[in-house]
Design an enzyme around this catalytic site. Structure first.
Site, PDB file in Angstrom:
ATOM      1  N   ASN A 119       0.865  -1.168   0.000  1.00 54.48           N
ATOM      2  CA  ASN A 119       0.000   0.000   0.000  1.00 54.48           C
ATOM      3  C   ASN A 119       0.908   1.227   0.000  1.00 54.48           C
ATOM      4  O   ASN A 119       1.454   1.601   1.034  1.00 54.48           O
ATOM      5  CB  ASN A 119      -0.895  -0.035   1.246  1.00 54.48           C
ATOM      6  CG  ASN A 119      -1.858   1.131   1.312  1.00 54.48           C
ATOM      7  OD1 ASN A 119      -1.811   2.048   0.490  1.00 54.48           O
ATOM      8  ND2 ASN A 119      -2.732   1.113   2.305  1.00 54.48           N
ATOM      9  N   ARG A 154      -2.687  -2.082  -3.375  1.00 50.44           N
ATOM     10  CA  ARG A 154      -3.907  -1.330  -3.123  1.00 50.44           C
ATOM     11  C   ARG A 154      -3.894  -0.120  -4.052  1.00 50.44           C
ATOM     12  O   ARG A 154      -2.915   0.627  -4.092  1.00 50.44           O
ATOM     13  CB  ARG A 154      -3.941  -0.853  -1.680  1.00 50.44           C
ATOM     14  CG  ARG A 154      -5.151  -0.017  -1.426  1.00 50.44           C
ATOM     15  CD  ARG A 154      -5.055   0.781  -0.180  1.00 50.44           C
ATOM     16  NE  ARG A 154      -6.282   1.510   0.009  1.00 50.44           N
ATOM     17  CZ  ARG A 154      -6.364   2.636   0.708  1.00 50.44           C
ATOM     18  NH1 ARG A 154      -5.299   3.123   1.289  1.00 50.44           N
ATOM     19  NH2 ARG A 154      -7.509   3.247   0.827  1.00 50.44           N
ATOM     20  N   ARG A 208     -12.565  15.602   8.110  1.00 55.26           N
ATOM     21  CA  ARG A 208     -13.378  15.939   6.925  1.00 55.26           C
ATOM     22  C   ARG A 208     -14.821  16.196   7.339  1.00 55.26           C
ATOM     23  O   ARG A 208     -15.353  15.492   8.207  1.00 55.26           O
ATOM     24  CB  ARG A 208     -13.342  14.788   5.914  1.00 55.26           C
ATOM     25  CG  ARG A 208     -12.033  14.669   5.177  1.00 55.26           C
ATOM     26  CD  ARG A 208     -12.004  13.429   4.305  1.00 55.26           C
ATOM     27  NE  ARG A 208     -10.908  12.565   4.672  1.00 55.26           N
ATOM     28  CZ  ARG A 208     -10.790  11.294   4.296  1.00 55.26           C
ATOM     29  NH1 ARG A 208     -11.714  10.739   3.551  1.00 55.26           N
ATOM     30  NH2 ARG A 208      -9.751  10.596   4.676  1.00 55.26           N
ATOM     31  N   GLU A 230      -8.202  -5.373   5.136  1.00 58.04           N
ATOM     32  CA  GLU A 230      -8.115  -5.072   3.702  1.00 58.04           C
ATOM     33  C   GLU A 230      -6.929  -5.799   3.070  1.00 58.04           C
ATOM     34  O   GLU A 230      -6.994  -6.233   1.930  1.00 58.04           O
ATOM     35  CB  GLU A 230      -7.964  -3.560   3.505  1.00 58.04           C
ATOM     36  CG  GLU A 230      -9.252  -2.816   3.808  1.00 58.04           C
ATOM     37  CD  GLU A 230      -9.054  -1.353   4.141  1.00 58.04           C
ATOM     38  OE1 GLU A 230      -8.634  -1.057   5.277  1.00 58.04           O
ATOM     39  OE2 GLU A 230      -9.317  -0.507   3.287  1.00 58.04           O
TER      40      GLU A 230
END
Ligand code: AMP
Length: 397
Positions: A7, A90, A240, A383
């Site tokens: 990743n 990824r 966010r 993941e």
């Protein structure tokens, strides 16, 4: 049968080496400070070791560093790099073209280059990881696993924005959704653990980490998700804002004379939980601690955070015409009983009934009461394992 999962971020390279005979992790770690002075490699193989260097490394050197350690006499877990059967990468954005994991041929890599502008922060470093692997391990096949792919099954009414349709046709402006690999993993796990076929279940999956998104997964397929064209839409996140009136950024530019870069930074890096507690922290552990000590701002931030999730659970139950399983995953979802309780409070009308004692746990657990119609679960996401499984499947064909 060893699969290396990578990743690659702009300044970091995370890795895990899997033995696919039993899906065990042989080694894992991260190179940090890529492109900066004093990079370091945190490595866990047979034991934990930290390696440090003075001079900067690029992605290629970072990968070479990892591979050297993986085969080293002192800390290695494999004898030779030939043992690595394939590398799984990824990749954040697959655009509309990639609806599943693919072998990374030159053609596919060229198509990814074209997709770069869709995820300017993530896809370029992902590609650097791919190019580095191609140079360092030229004969090892590579597979790309996309965060967006799982959501490619969304119907038009879920993925099209009510904007002039030419913007979609010309620029592919639409909802894509992210965290797909995580949502895919936890829904499979949930079905497995309750012993029911995935294609018989209506599931809402809440991935609550630093980034956060909810997905509606009907009969194994994503039919809606809260992140959109970018990972800014939807839930309140660490920094966010998630959903806001789209006129607010326009107002900021007009009335506060902010540049679009300033607005971008404000919405992505200075908002969310962080903005609500005046920039004191974006870590939910701090917010919870302060809330427990009576900090009114932290309590309010938690309520806003949980309320947004609750609204999505209700909306997605409506979108699917029912709800069988509700999953909490990622940093906050796996570890925060209080957030899970606040989300579930008031959802009894949907058949959600949480067991406070069972909920007082971390990691993998069924947290609903025995008489709850909806099974509520906390599941540790993985993941990397999902990427390793896809990679293994594809290169074995
Ligand atoms: P992730 O992006 O999945 O790694 O999640 C990271 C976030 O999970 C952190 O920033 C924290 O806000 C949150 N987190 C991690 N551990 C805990 C915990 N024990 N309790 C509450 N939140 C946690």
């Amino acid at each position: 049968m060893k699969i290396l999962v990578l990743n690659a971020g702009s300044s970091s390279l995370k890795f895990q080496l899997f033995d696919m005979t039993d899906e065990s992790v042989m080694a894992k770690g991260i190179v940090e400070r890529i492109g900066l002075d004093n990079p370091f490699l945190n490595y866990t193989g047979r034991e934990k070791v930290k390696f440090e260097r003075k001079d900067p490394v690029d992605h290629k050197k970072a990968l070479q560093w990892v591979l050297e350690v993986l085969v080293s006499a002192d800390h290695g877990v494999i004898k030779s790099l030939d043992e690595i059967m394939a590398v799984g990468h990824r990749v954040v954005h697959g655009g509309e073209k990639f609806t599943g994991s693919v072998l990374l041929t030159d053609e596919v890599i060229a198509a990814l280059e074209e997709n770069k502008q869709l995820a300017p922060l993530h896809n370029p470093p992902n590609l650097m990881g791919i190019y580095a692997t191609k140079e360092v391990l030229p004969h090892v096949p590579m597979v790309g696993v996309f965060d967006t792919a799982f959501h490619s099954t969304m119907p038009e009414e879920a993925y099209l924005y009510a904007l002039p349709v030419e913007l979609y046709e010309k620029f592919h402006l639409r909802r894509y959704g992210f965290h797909g690999t995580s949502h895919r993993y936890v829904v499979q796990e949930a079905a497995h653990r309750i012993g029911k076929p995935l294609d018989s279940l209506k599931i809402v999956s809440a991935h609550l980490g630093n980034g956060a998104s909810v997905a509606a997964v009907k009969y194994g397929k994503s039919v809606d998700t809260s992140m959109g064209f970018t990972p800014l839409e939807g839930l309140v996140m660490g920094t966010r804002c998630g959903d806001i009136d789209p006129a607010i950024p326009i107002w900021m530019m007009r009335e506060l004379k902010m540049s679009y870069q300033d607005v971008d930074t404000l919405l992505n890096k200075k908002s969310g939980v962080y903005g609500l507690v005046r920039g004191r922290s974006y870590d939910m552990r701090d917010i919870e601690e302060w809330a427990e000590a009576g900090d009114q701002e932290a309590i309010r931030a938690l309520r806003i955070y949980a309320y947004r999730i609750k609204k999505y659970v209700g909306a997605y139950a409506a979108a699917m015409g029912g709800l069988d399983v509700l999953i909490f995953t990622a940093g906050v979802g796996e570890n925060s009983p209080i957030v899970r309780e606040m989300v579930c409070e008031g959802l009894e009308f949907l058949g959600v009934k949480i067991d406070k004692e069972k909920n007082n746990s971390r990691g993998d657990a069924i947290i609903s009461s025995d008489d709850s119609r909806v099974v509520v679960m906390s599941i540790r996401t993985n993941e990397e394992l999902m990427i390793a499984r896809d990679t293994y499947e594809i290169v074995r064909r």
